[in-house]
Design an enzyme around this catalytic site. Structure first.
Site, short mmCIF file in Angstrom:
data_model
loop_
_atom_site.label_atom_id
_atom_site.label_comp_id
_atom_site.label_asym_id
_atom_site.label_seq_id
_atom_site.Cartn_x
_atom_site.Cartn_y
_atom_site.Cartn_z
N ARG A 116 10.43 14.32 10.97
CA ARG A 116 10.88 13.07 11.60
C ARG A 116 9.73 12.13 11.98
O ARG A 116 9.95 10.98 12.32
CB ARG A 116 11.75 13.38 12.82
CG ARG A 116 13.17 13.75 12.44
CD ARG A 116 13.97 14.21 13.61
NE ARG A 116 13.65 15.59 13.98
CZ ARG A 116 14.07 16.19 15.08
NH1 ARG A 116 14.82 15.53 15.94
NH2 ARG A 116 13.75 17.44 15.33
N TYR A 176 -24.11 -10.46 18.64
CA TYR A 176 -24.02 -9.11 18.10
C TYR A 176 -25.36 -8.40 18.28
O TYR A 176 -26.38 -8.87 17.77
CB TYR A 176 -23.65 -9.14 16.61
CG TYR A 176 -23.72 -7.76 16.00
CD1 TYR A 176 -22.90 -6.74 16.46
CD2 TYR A 176 -24.63 -7.46 14.98
CE1 TYR A 176 -22.99 -5.45 15.93
CE2 TYR A 176 -24.72 -6.18 14.45
CZ TYR A 176 -23.89 -5.18 14.94
OH TYR A 176 -23.98 -3.91 14.42
N SER A 184 -30.78 -19.51 21.90
CA SER A 184 -29.44 -19.45 21.31
C SER A 184 -29.47 -19.57 19.79
O SER A 184 -30.35 -20.20 19.22
CB SER A 184 -28.60 -20.59 21.86
OG SER A 184 -28.42 -20.39 23.24
#
Ligand code: UD1
Ligand code: MG
Length: 452
Positions: A18, A352, A391
């Site tokens: 099932r 990252y 940045s």
């Protein structure tokens, strides 16, 4: 009781059709751990002693998986599925070694409480030959009913063999049984298969033991102890109950969960007091969070270590090997994998960091990427203490930024940067006076010409 020897037999030979799955049923997970491993854990917590795993369907996969969650377990294959007593007897070789206690559990009943097992073992220690762990339910359909006479358990009747009167009984067999080791084989060998299903029922040993004048006892536990998983809806139900228990435990141990029902723990999540977890946070396996941390909303964390007073998220992703030291910050839309973020370092936005070290107090600007993979191999990026990465910089590994190194925004850094150096890795800016206005006029007249 600790001096009593024990054998725990876990039945897991069922097909689990099932579940509609290629994976054996008992390997489906709850809180990131196969359900049968939850049973093993409960057994161990009750001093399970030696473990026997009865397998059938998907035997090879089961053996392999068991190496991980129960490396000391002995596997026994039940070739034909002829009933629960027959399944227990697949482990005959183990039983005949001679134990004081034999516990029988089902691999698809993952929420069993170690206390219920301990209570059953205690009854054996007091002289019972068979102890059945029962539960009460308003909806007993499908369960074996505990038939009592004069307050004594005399039989367990499976649903299909029950009279209409017996079907009304709401005290049911949870499926967990404790058997005095010295009696176990004798009782099991006496079980026949003359019943509605033509199976060898483990539950028949109750009547057999009674007929021999042995002491048979029923103990009562909560319904969860008997919650058997047959399909994915029941799997989700068990997950829900498990999570609810774990959240409660976390809160009572000093963790603030602002919206507990939206926080999901793994079977092994460790989380220290005075940590605050905001809504919608997911903990995968292998997470350790020290006290006083703050995990902001919508963070996804697995295989990570987070030290005291760190700040994570919102929307942070910590992957395996992320190691945040005290007071480190990993902010929104940042991903950290296999990297140490040293004390007080900040990785605040859209970044990252993978296969890297970020030195203490370093500041990683928005949009920084450690380019760790060349399509074949992973390479390391080492960022020194107090470094500043402007940045939108790409750090092409392998590369080292020295202590106090300063990277100009928008750089692509391919060569290592010494301590305290300033590095530009981008084209120098060119400014042409009046050229902006000239361009605008040219574009405006081109657009007007097109409209005409
Ligand atoms: C069983 C009990 C029932 C109890 C219920 C609780 C028996 C006869 N009945 O019924 O009294 O109320 O559990 O959930 O014990 N298995 C094998 N080999 C077999 C048969 C079963 O390994 O030949 C394993 C299954 O994989 C499962 C467990 O034993 O883990 C129980 O079998 P299942 O068929 O689910 O028994 P129930 O009919 O639910
Ligand atoms: Mg069942």
């Amino acid at each position: 009781m600790s001096q009593r020897t024990c054998l725990s037999i876990i039945l897991a030979a069922g097909e689990g059709t099932r579940m509609k799955s290629a994976l054996p049923k008992v390997l489906h997970q709850i809180a990131g751990l196969p359900m049968v491993a939850h049973v093993v854990k409960a057994a161990e917590a009750a001093g399970a002693g030696d473990l026997a795993l009865v397998i059938g369907h998907g035997a090879e996969e089961m053996r392999k998986a068991a190496q991980k969650f129960a490396p000391k377990a002995e596997a026994f294959v039940q070739e034909k599925r002829l009933g629960t007593a027959h399944a227990v007897l697949a482990a005959r070789a183990a039983i005949s070694k001679g134990y004081d206690d034999v516990l029988v559990m089902f691999g698809d009943t993952p929420l069993i409480d170690p206390d219920a097992l301990t209570a059953a073992r205690l009854k054996l220690a007091q002289g019972a030959a068979v102890v059945v762990i029962g539960f009460r339910t308003a909806n007993p359909t499908g369960y074996g009913r505990l038939i009592e006479k004069g307050g004594k358990l005399v039989a367990i009747r499976e649903e299909k063999d029950c009279s209409d009167e017996e079907k009304k009984i709401t005290f049911c067999n949870g499926g967990l049984m404790a058997i005095a080791g010295g009696q176990a084989l004798k009782l099991l060998d006496a079980v026949g298969n003359k019943n509605a299903k033509g199976e060898y029922y483990l539950t028949d040993i109750v009547e057999i033991a009674g007929a021999q004048g042995l002491d048979v006892v029923a103990t009562e536990a909560s319904f969860e102890n008997a919650l058997g998983i047959n399909n994915r809806a029941e799997l989700a139900q068990a997950e829900g109950i498990w999570q609810a228990r774990r959240r409660q435990e976390a809160m009572l141990s000093g963790v603030t969960l602002i919206a507990p029902e939206t926080v999901f723990f793994s079977h092994d999540t460790e989380i220290g007091a005075d940590t605050i977890v905001e809504p919608n946070v997911w903990f995968g396996p292998g997470v350790k969070i020290a006290g006083g941390a703050r995990i902001h909303a919508f963070s996804h964390i697995e295989g990570a270590i987070v030290a005291a007073h760190c700040d994570v998220g919102p929307f942070a992703r910590l992957r395996p090997g992320a190691d945040l030291k005290q007071k480190a910050k990993v902010g929104n839309f940042c991903e950290v994998k296999q990297a140490v973020i040293e004390e007080g370092a900040k990785v605040n936005h859209l970044t990252y960091i993978g296969d890297a070290r970020v030195g203490a107090g370093a500041n990683i600007g928005a949009g920084t990427i450690t380019c760790n993979y060349d399509g074949y191999l992973k390479h390391f990026t080492d960022i020194g203490e107090g470094a500043f990465v402007g940045s939108n910089s790409s750090l092409v590994a392998p590369v080292t930024i020295g202590n106090g190194g300063y990277i100009a925004s928008g750089s692509v850094i391919t060569e290592s940067v010494p301590d305290d150096a300033l590095a530009f890795g981008r084209a120098r800016q060119k400014t042409i006076p009046g050229k902006g206005k000239e361009l605008r006029e040219r574009f405006a007249s081109a657009a007007a010409a097109k409209k005409r």
